[in-house]
Structure formats: structure tokens, C-alpha cells
Design an enzyme around this catalytic site. Structure first.
Site, PDB file in Angstrom:
ATOM      1  N   PRO A  86      39.535  48.085  13.186  1.00 23.53           N
ATOM      2  CA  PRO A  86      38.836  49.180  13.868  1.00 23.53           C
ATOM      3  C   PRO A  86      38.477  50.335  12.937  1.00 23.53           C
ATOM      4  O   PRO A  86      37.691  51.210  13.303  1.00 23.53           O
ATOM      5  CB  PRO A  86      39.833  49.623  14.950  1.00 23.53           C
ATOM      6  N   GLU A 113      50.426  45.258  14.325  1.00 27.61           N
ATOM      7  CA  GLU A 113      50.062  46.668  14.151  1.00 27.61           C
ATOM      8  C   GLU A 113      49.060  46.867  13.016  1.00 27.61           C
ATOM      9  O   GLU A 113      48.772  47.994  12.628  1.00 27.61           O
ATOM     10  CB  GLU A 113      51.317  47.500  13.885  1.00 27.61           C
ATOM     11  N   ARG A 150      23.350  32.394  13.312  1.00 28.33           N
ATOM     12  CA  ARG A 150      22.075  32.192  14.008  1.00 28.33           C
ATOM     13  C   ARG A 150      20.895  32.760  13.222  1.00 28.33           C
ATOM     14  O   ARG A 150      19.736  32.431  13.515  1.00 28.33           O
ATOM     15  CB  ARG A 150      22.129  32.787  15.415  1.00 28.33           C
ATOM     16  N   ASP A 164      14.693  39.353  19.292  1.00 27.30           N
ATOM     17  CA  ASP A 164      15.945  39.681  19.970  1.00 27.30           C
ATOM     18  C   ASP A 164      16.177  41.181  19.999  1.00 27.30           C
ATOM     19  O   ASP A 164      15.714  41.915  19.130  1.00 27.30           O
ATOM     20  CB  ASP A 164      17.145  39.038  19.247  1.00 27.30           C
TER      21      ASP A 164
END
Length: 240
Positions: A86, A113, A150, A164
Site C-alpha cells: 500500500p 504485517e 492483455r 477501453d
């Protein structure tokens, strides 16, 4: 392209690698995906890969020595090593396009953690798929791999992803198929008349409309043409 995923839970990738576009891309030789079990690099007889945090605290932390051995045994000078964390840069379509140009991408899945801070010294990149908490880096690794694969030549037809959402910087225009009318809702007539100039204009305008309504922030940095500005003004008048 080669993708290597270092994980504590290799079985999580079974369905991901054996279905749909990813499976076909691997079978066609467009890419290879190798799943590496980090536990194989533990020197502990119980295959432990983590330990309690120095200084105290809740949870367990992935050990630097175990992860470093896994990295060293599965990378080379062409590898781009990315931690799933994160704390990393936010993954976007532009990042997917950047990564799709690589020869080898190595994704390292965190758990518990998180990583011993020193592991970051052995990585080239850190990537986050959003501001929320997951149990580990496996789902982000799948999302990034799917998005990158992709884009590779021959994974899918280029026209299938060229328009897209986010590929052009805007959200994709609405799509329709048969039946032409269903439950009182009809496909817009412009899409049925065969006039490709009008169809393209309709799609451009509807792409701008959807972006304005749902993700107006995308328009802040988008290089709008004079025609785009005209269409947006028309849309805003229609919305009054």
C-alpha cells in the site's frame, strides 16, 4: 514477456492461470507466468518465513533473508522487481502500459504485517492497487498481471483494448448489442444506421459525457480538442 510471482500461497493462482485470456495467452506463448513459493527459501525446518517485529507490536513481519534468497534465485539483470504494498505508487492504465514493455516482471506478494523494511532495498518498484487493506499481495499481483498481459501483442486483438476505459484517458463510451429493443429500452438509432462518421462522433461525445458524470477529475489533465470542448459544452447544456 516473463512474469514471476513470489508468494506464500501459490495455490491461490490456480484458477487465475487456467481460465480465459490469461490461459490462452500462456498457451500461445505470448507470455509465461511462473509462481514461486517463498517458503522454499526458508532455512527453518518448519518453513517459517516471518518473525515478530523488532521493538514489539502486533502481527508478524516477512523476514529479509528469506525474501532476499527468493529474489536472488529468480531474477537477473533484466528483471523489474516490484513489491505489492500500500506504500507504493498507485496502479493505473499508464503503469500497466509501462510494465507491458518489460522483458521480465517480478511481483512480490507481501503478507502478515508487511515486509522487513530492508527488503525494499532489493526492489525496483512498489505498487499499490488502491487505498484499502487486503490480506496479502496475491490479489494485487493477479490484477496487475491481468492488466499487463492483455496489452501484450496477440494476447487479445488490439482493437479490443484500444478504447477501453483509461486507455485513452477517458471512460469508455456505452456499448450495446442485440436485441435492439428490450424491456422498453432501445439501442440508440445512430448505432444502427451504418454511418461511421456519426457513430464515431456519438461515441466520442458519450465517452466525454460518462467521464464528466462519473470521473470529472480525469478531464483536468486531459488534452481536450476544440471539438471535445464543444461537445462538453453541449453536454452541460443538455444536463441543465
Amino acid at each position: 514477456m516473463r512474469i514471476k510471482i513470489l508468494t506464500l500461497f501459490p495455490n491461490m493462482f490456480d484458477g487465475f492461470l487456467n481460465e480465459s485470456i490469461i490461459k490462452r495467452a500462456i498457451e500461445k506463448g505470448v507470455c509465461s507466468v511462473e509462481i514461486i513459493d517463498i517458503r522454499d527459501y526458508s532455512l527453518n525446518k518448519h518453513r517459517h518465513v516471518d518473525d515478530t517485529p523488532c521493538g514489539g507490536g502486533a502481527g508478524m513481519v516477512l523476514a529479509v533473508d528469506v525474501v532476499h534468497r527468493a529474489i536472488m534465485d529468480n531474477t537477473s539483470e533484466v528483471s523489474h522487481i516490484a513489491l505489492m504494498t500500500p506504500q507504493g505508487r498507485v496502479f493505473k492504465q499508464s503503469v500497466a502500459m509501462e510494465l507491458s514493455k518489460l522483458e521480465e516482471l517480478v511481483l512480490i506478494c507481501g503478507h502478515y504485517e508487511g515486509f522487513d523494511e530492508r527488503i525494499r532495498d532489493y526492489a525496483d518498484d512498489e505498487i499499490s492497487i488502491g487505498d484499502y487493506v487486503l490480506t496479502g499481495g496475491e490479489i494485487p499481483a493477479m490484477a496487475i498481471s491481468d492488466s499487463v498481459i492483455r496489452l501484450l501483442n496477440d494476447a487479445i486483438r488490439e482493437e479490443s483494448h484500444a478504447d477501453d476505459s483509461f486507455s485513452t484517458g477517458l471512460l469508455e463510451y456505452p456499448q450495446y448489442t442485440r436485441p435492439v429493443e428490450y424491456d422498453g429500452k432501445r439501442v440508440p438509432d445512430v448505432l444502427l444506421n451504418g454511418n461511421h462518421k456519426l457513430i464515431n462522433e456519438f461515441r466520442r461525445k458519450e465517452s466525454l459525457r460518462k467521464t464528466l458524470l462519473r470521473r470529472p477529475d480525469l478531464l483536468d489533465d486531459y488534452p481536450l480538442s476544440e471539438e471535445d470542448v464543444k461537445m462538453l459544452n453541449e453536454i452541460k447544456e443538455e444536463m441543465k
